[in-house]
Write an enzyme that holds these catalytic residues in place. Structure first.
Site, PDB file in Angstrom:
ATOM      1  N   ALA A 105      -0.309  -0.090  11.407  1.00 58.35           N
ATOM      2  CA  ALA A 105       1.114   0.193  11.289  1.00 58.35           C
ATOM      3  C   ALA A 105       1.342   1.688  11.136  1.00 58.35           C
ATOM      4  O   ALA A 105       0.397   2.477  10.992  1.00 58.35           O
ATOM      5  CB  ALA A 105       1.708  -0.551  10.081  1.00 58.35           C
ATOM      6  N   GLN A 135      -6.995  -1.479   1.720  1.00 61.91           N
ATOM      7  CA  GLN A 135      -6.458  -1.166   3.036  1.00 61.91           C
ATOM      8  C   GLN A 135      -7.389  -0.170   3.727  1.00 61.91           C
ATOM      9  O   GLN A 135      -7.695   0.883   3.181  1.00 61.91           O
ATOM     10  CB  GLN A 135      -5.046  -0.578   2.967  1.00 61.91           C
ATOM     11  N   THR A 159       0.414   5.664  -0.351  1.00 68.22           N
ATOM     12  CA  THR A 159      -0.463   6.827  -0.434  1.00 68.22           C
ATOM     13  C   THR A 159      -0.218   7.576  -1.735  1.00 68.22           C
ATOM     14  O   THR A 159       0.905   7.995  -2.010  1.00 68.22           O
ATOM     15  CB  THR A 159      -0.218   7.764   0.763  1.00 68.22           C
ATOM     16  N   PRO A 190       0.836  -1.205   0.000  1.00 71.41           N
ATOM     17  CA  PRO A 190       0.000   0.000   0.000  1.00 71.41           C
ATOM     18  C   PRO A 190       0.872   1.256   0.000  1.00 71.41           C
ATOM     19  O   PRO A 190       1.836   1.345   0.760  1.00 71.41           O
ATOM     20  CB  PRO A 190      -0.802  -0.128   1.300  1.00 71.41           C
ATOM     21  N   HIS A 212      -5.161  -1.296   8.769  1.00 70.74           N
ATOM     22  CA  HIS A 212      -3.879  -0.606   8.913  1.00 70.74           C
ATOM     23  C   HIS A 212      -3.580  -0.387  10.392  1.00 70.74           C
ATOM     24  O   HIS A 212      -4.083   0.542  11.012  1.00 70.74           O
ATOM     25  CB  HIS A 212      -3.948   0.731   8.171  1.00 70.74           C
ATOM     26  N   TYR A 216      -0.746   5.113  12.681  1.00 70.55           N
ATOM     27  CA  TYR A 216      -2.157   5.457  12.570  1.00 70.55           C
ATOM     28  C   TYR A 216      -2.927   4.844  13.744  1.00 70.55           C
ATOM     29  O   TYR A 216      -2.346   4.206  14.607  1.00 70.55           O
ATOM     30  CB  TYR A 216      -2.681   5.036  11.196  1.00 70.55           C
ATOM     31  N   ARG A 222      -1.876  -4.993   8.904  1.00 75.26           N
ATOM     32  CA  ARG A 222      -0.502  -4.514   8.721  1.00 75.26           C
ATOM     33  C   ARG A 222       0.019  -3.980  10.049  1.00 75.26           C
ATOM     34  O   ARG A 222      -0.666  -3.214  10.728  1.00 75.26           O
ATOM     35  CB  ARG A 222      -0.440  -3.424   7.653  1.00 75.26           C
TER      36      ARG A 222
END
Length: 375
Positions: free
Chosen positions: A182, A103, A27, A25, A180, A185, A233
């Site tokens: 990881a 994700q 951004t 993934p 997510h 976040y 993740r």
């Protein structure tokens, strides 16, 4: 141990993958202002499937209309319009015989400044201001604000958002979702002893810090169809603190990985700067190796982190990971698996060409099968 090869098949949840190399993934800030995927994104993701990547994980999509959105032009999976828009992406990937996971991301305190149109408040496990500055590539500037400590109601809203967006992902044609937890976040913040200073059932020792993320995993896994893949993740480091490590070291990893896999995760996706190097002391395991050691028997382990050479990719599989993902190496080589299988040379990644000054998808990236670094 029999050496796992890059192009061996593997089953995960209800999917059979035709190789061990997936797209990480990343951004790309390329959705519409209201979070809808578009044709550029469909072309972008489909080219990786055409280039031989056996599965793709999308950039982080926001999961509710309260606090989850993290940056401008981030895609969402909240509204019916979001669902309809993502179908062009999943259709394009499936037409290329690919597998794609959405994700799901709640930004927590790491927010570039736009959780809502009229309210720029953020939430986190505790009222702890993140280190560092916002990322101009994602539309942010200046220091992060101090977040509000999430209330019980806030956490329920966030949990319900993950569940609803997972079901929306299924309706949009995705083959699974990745939660997510990881890079700093919201779900990852609960694992941190610095960002999570709660004194309720969600704060304290590793068993308490993993409780809320595990509850979210269990809620999602219970809500979606059995053959719909649910992954998580996980990292130690955060975008705002690359040096952060769990104070309990490998003992925390043991608790976190067992809890998340037992909650219903079909896979654990570890990410660190160098996936093949020791993480817990000079002689300790890497994060991926720790995951292999501590997940339940039915949970697949995916490794990520500087695996762009065939030698590093093969090593992480030899070290026990089942799958691996590539990020910047995939941007430089959208047909990385096909190139490696054919013994062809790989292009080098240049951040300034693709991810600066803004990380949006460029025209040069939409040529299928071609590297943006070749004439």
């Amino acid at each position: 141990m029999t050496r796992k090869m890059l192009f061996d098949s593997l089953s995960i949840g209800g999917q059979t993958l035709d190789g061990r190399v997936g797209l990480a993934p990343m951004t790309r800030v390329s959705a519409t202002d209201d979070g809808r995927a578009n044709d550029r994104m469909a072309q972008y993701y489909a080219k990786f499937a055409k280039g031989g990547f056996s599965f793709l994980v999308t950039e982080g999509t926001y999961t509710d209309g309260a606090y989850s959105k993290g940056y401008q032009n981030q895609p969402g999976l909240v509204t019916d319009d979001h669902v309809d828009a993502w179908t062009q992406v999943t259709d394009a990937v499936h037409d290329a015989d690919g597998v794609i996971f959405a994700q799901l991301m709640h930004c927590g305190a790491q927010n570039q400044g736009m959780p809502q149109d009229t309210d720029r408040e953020t939430i986190a496990p505790s009222a702890v201001q993140p280190d560092g500055e916002k990322n101009p590539a994602y539309g942010g500037a200046g220091p992060y604000p101090e977040p509000k400590k999430a209330t019980t109601e806030d956490l329920e809203t966030a949990r319900e958002g993950f569940v609803a967006s997972a079901m929306n992902a299924h309706d949009a044609g995705f083959d699974g979702v990745e939660l997510h937890a990881a890079n700093g976040y919201l779900l990852n913040e609960f694992l941190s002893d610095t960002m999570n200073q709660r004194d309720d059932e969600y704060g304290g020792d590793p068993e308490a810090r993993v409780r809320y993320p595990a509850e979210v995993v269990e809620a999602v896994a219970t809500a979606v169809p059995e053959d719909f893949v649910v992954g998580v993740r996980v990292s130690q480091s955060m975008v705002t603190d690359y040096r952060y490590e769990w104070p309990e070291g490998e003992a925390a990893a043991a608790v976190f990985f067992e809890a998340l896999s037992s909650a219903g995760a079909d896979y654990i996706h570890t990410t660190e700067r160098y996936a093949t190097e020791p993480t817990f002391g000079d002689d300790g395991p890497s994060l991926a190796e720790a995951a292999v050691e501590y997940v339940t028997d039915d949970t697949v382990v995916i490794a990520n982190g500087n695996l762009g050479t065939p030698e590093a990719a093969r090593q992480v599989l030899d070290d026990g990971a089942d799958l691996l993902t590539l990020g910047t190496s995939a941007l430089a080589n959208p047909d990385w698996p096909s190139r490696v299988a054919a013994g062809e040379a790989l292009a080098q990644f240049d951040r300034a060409t693709l991810l600066e000054p803004k990380a949006s998808i460029g025209d040069e990236e939409l040529s299928v099968g071609a590297s943006p670094f070749e004439n």
